[in-house]
Design a protein around this motif. Structure first.
Motif, PDB file in Angstrom:
ATOM      1  N   SER A 130      49.564  44.555  45.099  1.00 58.64           N
ATOM      2  CA  SER A 130      48.062  44.732  44.228  1.00 58.64           C
ATOM      3  C   SER A 130      47.329  43.407  43.727  1.00 58.64           C
ATOM      4  O   SER A 130      46.288  43.565  43.358  1.00 58.64           O
ATOM      5  CB  SER A 130      48.450  45.531  43.031  1.00 58.64           C
ATOM      6  N   GLU A 131      47.952  42.496  43.831  1.00 59.36           N
ATOM      7  CA  GLU A 131      47.365  40.954  43.530  1.00 59.36           C
ATOM      8  C   GLU A 131      47.313  40.258  44.889  1.00 59.36           C
ATOM      9  O   GLU A 131      48.290  39.644  45.361  1.00 59.36           O
ATOM     10  CB  GLU A 131      48.203  40.097  42.671  1.00 59.36           C
ATOM     11  N   PHE A 135      44.699  36.197  49.235  1.00 58.04           N
ATOM     12  CA  PHE A 135      45.400  36.443  50.310  1.00 58.04           C
ATOM     13  C   PHE A 135      44.907  35.588  51.564  1.00 58.04           C
ATOM     14  O   PHE A 135      45.682  35.033  52.347  1.00 58.04           O
ATOM     15  CB  PHE A 135      45.705  37.702  50.719  1.00 58.04           C
ATOM     16  N   HIS A 136      43.385  35.725  51.952  1.00 51.17           N
ATOM     17  CA  HIS A 136      43.174  35.428  53.084  1.00 51.17           C
ATOM     18  C   HIS A 136      43.076  33.702  53.180  1.00 51.17           C
ATOM     19  O   HIS A 136      43.260  33.285  54.336  1.00 51.17           O
ATOM     20  CB  HIS A 136      41.545  36.011  53.332  1.00 51.17           C
ATOM     21  N   VAL A 137      43.026  33.042  52.095  1.00 45.20           N
ATOM     22  CA  VAL A 137      42.968  31.644  52.096  1.00 45.20           C
ATOM     23  C   VAL A 137      44.360  31.059  52.428  1.00 45.20           C
ATOM     24  O   VAL A 137      44.472  30.108  53.453  1.00 45.20           O
ATOM     25  CB  VAL A 137      42.426  30.984  51.071  1.00 45.20           C
ATOM     26  N   LEU A 185      43.410  22.181  45.338  1.00 43.65           N
ATOM     27  CA  LEU A 185      43.739  23.413  45.847  1.00 43.65           C
ATOM     28  C   LEU A 185      44.514  23.742  47.117  1.00 43.65           C
ATOM     29  O   LEU A 185      45.727  24.387  47.098  1.00 43.65           O
ATOM     30  CB  LEU A 185      42.450  24.332  45.912  1.00 43.65           C
ATOM     31  N   LEU A 186      44.042  22.805  48.085  1.00 46.84           N
ATOM     32  CA  LEU A 186      45.100  22.473  49.156  1.00 46.84           C
ATOM     33  C   LEU A 186      46.407  22.214  48.797  1.00 46.84           C
ATOM     34  O   LEU A 186      47.349  22.989  49.607  1.00 46.84           O
ATOM     35  CB  LEU A 186      44.126  21.535  49.998  1.00 46.84           C
ATOM     36  N   LYS A 187      46.615  21.258  48.186  1.00 50.29           N
ATOM     37  CA  LYS A 187      47.956  20.738  47.824  1.00 50.29           C
ATOM     38  C   LYS A 187      48.776  21.937  47.115  1.00 50.29           C
ATOM     39  O   LYS A 187      49.995  22.022  47.311  1.00 50.29           O
ATOM     40  CB  LYS A 187      47.943  19.640  46.864  1.00 50.29           C
ATOM     41  N   GLN A 188      48.207  22.714  46.177  1.00 50.82           N
ATOM     42  CA  GLN A 188      48.923  23.595  45.377  1.00 50.82           C
ATOM     43  C   GLN A 188      49.016  24.805  46.530  1.00 50.82           C
ATOM     44  O   GLN A 188      50.154  25.492  46.332  1.00 50.82           O
ATOM     45  CB  GLN A 188      47.759  24.332  44.536  1.00 50.82           C
ATOM     46  N   LEU A 189      48.297  25.261  47.301  1.00 52.14           N
ATOM     47  CA  LEU A 189      48.623  26.349  48.334  1.00 52.14           C
ATOM     48  C   LEU A 189      49.558  25.749  49.450  1.00 52.14           C
ATOM     49  O   LEU A 189      50.505  26.700  49.902  1.00 52.14           O
ATOM     50  CB  LEU A 189      47.292  26.718  49.274  1.00 52.14           C
ATOM     51  N   LEU A 190      49.839  24.789  49.670  1.00 54.10           N
ATOM     52  CA  LEU A 190      50.669  24.090  50.554  1.00 54.10           C
ATOM     53  C   LEU A 190      52.278  24.282  49.879  1.00 54.10           C
ATOM     54  O   LEU A 190      53.139  24.650  50.879  1.00 54.10           O
ATOM     55  CB  LEU A 190      50.310  22.625  51.035  1.00 54.10           C
ATOM     56  N   ASN A 198      50.129  35.137  42.884  1.00 57.44           N
ATOM     57  CA  ASN A 198      49.586  35.400  41.996  1.00 57.44           C
ATOM     58  C   ASN A 198      49.614  34.576  40.938  1.00 57.44           C
ATOM     59  O   ASN A 198      48.682  34.617  39.808  1.00 57.44           O
ATOM     60  CB  ASN A 198      50.147  36.800  41.422  1.00 57.44           C
ATOM     61  N   THR A 199      50.207  33.446  41.049  1.00 56.57           N
ATOM     62  CA  THR A 199      50.177  32.268  40.129  1.00 56.57           C
ATOM     63  C   THR A 199      48.947  31.243  40.215  1.00 56.57           C
ATOM     64  O   THR A 199      48.737  30.474  39.637  1.00 56.57           O
ATOM     65  CB  THR A 199      51.594  31.596  39.970  1.00 56.57           C
TER      66      THR A 199
END
Length: 239
Positions: A130-131, A135-137, A185-190, A198-199
């Motif tokens: 539900s969160e 997702f797509h990024v 954001l890139l570093k966080q998503l990696l 969800n965090t």
């Protein structure tokens, strides 16, 4: 020859008055296009066509002929039945966008079980959670690993990222070097998994900016890549 394989629907187009051409990504043969004859002529045909919604996961038996542009499906059934992707308007928008991206980037007619498994499991994750706003990024970022241009994280301490070279660098050298919020954001998503997504808190404008960045990155590393036509609609839905 007969081939039994899992398949994920990438696109469908009407052909003549009563036929459909379906493009799928299959576990055993990569990208395959199939012709469904007369499926738009009868109720039974329409029921058959309903199997082929965008990103549907199927199990099919194909009559496969080498060097043939359009294959034939002999048998099919649902491999995984989505509960929300085709009924939730936001998830449907994600599905439409992702299907168009995949249609553009997946070209090979060969087996790649690791990539297929990634698509299969992440789409099931989207369906069951539900969160999913980001997702797509994350999906696109992790997809680069299977397409051969995942960011080199060995120098992740540097403050810039070079889109052309796919690595973190110490200084900004041209307009293909990014910094600021997008590199944070890139570093966080990696370092993020789908279960931890969800965090990650991203504002709408930043999400859109990062998505544009990812599409630029795809364009630089895939010569055949075209920006999705569904992008304006997609951004409007998520604004």
């Amino acid at each position: 020859m007969l081939i039994s394989t899992k398949a994920i629907v990438l696109s469908k187009i009407k052909y003549r008055d009563s036929d459909l051409i379906i493009r799928c990504y299959t576990e055993k043969r990569g990208v395959v296009s199939v012709l469904l004859r007369n499926v738009l002529q009868s109720k039974r045909g329409h029921a058959k066509a309903a199997y082929f919604q965008l990103l549907s996961q199927l199990e099919v038996v194909m009559i496969y002929k080498e060097n043939r542009a359009l294959q034939t499906i002999k048998e099919m059934k649902t491999g995984y039945l989505y509960e929300t992707i085709h009924t939730n308007v936001f998830k449907s928008a994600i599905a439409m966008f992702i299907a168009e991206v995949l249609s553009g980037v997946l070209q090979e007619e060969e087996e790649n079980k690791i990539l297929f498994s990634y698509l299969e499991t992440t789409l099931q994750w989207l369906d069951s959670h539900s969160e999913y706003t980001n997702f797509h990024v994350l999906f696109l970022l992790k997809l680069t690993k299977y397409l051969g241009f995942y960011p080199d994280i060995s120098t992740m301490g540097h403050p810039f990222f070079n889109l052309q070279e796919g690595k973190f660098v110490a200084r900004e050298v041209h307009n293909h070097t990014i910094s600021g919020e997008n590199i944070v954001l890139l570093k966080q998503l990696l370092g993020t998994t789908f279960d931890d997504l969800n965090t990650v808190k991203i504002k709408s404008k930043q999400r859109q900016s990062f998505l544009d960045l990812m599409l630029r990155y795809f364009g630089m590393h895939l010569g055949h890549f075209k920006y999705p036509r569904s992008l304006p609609i997609f951004n409007q839905v998520f604004n």
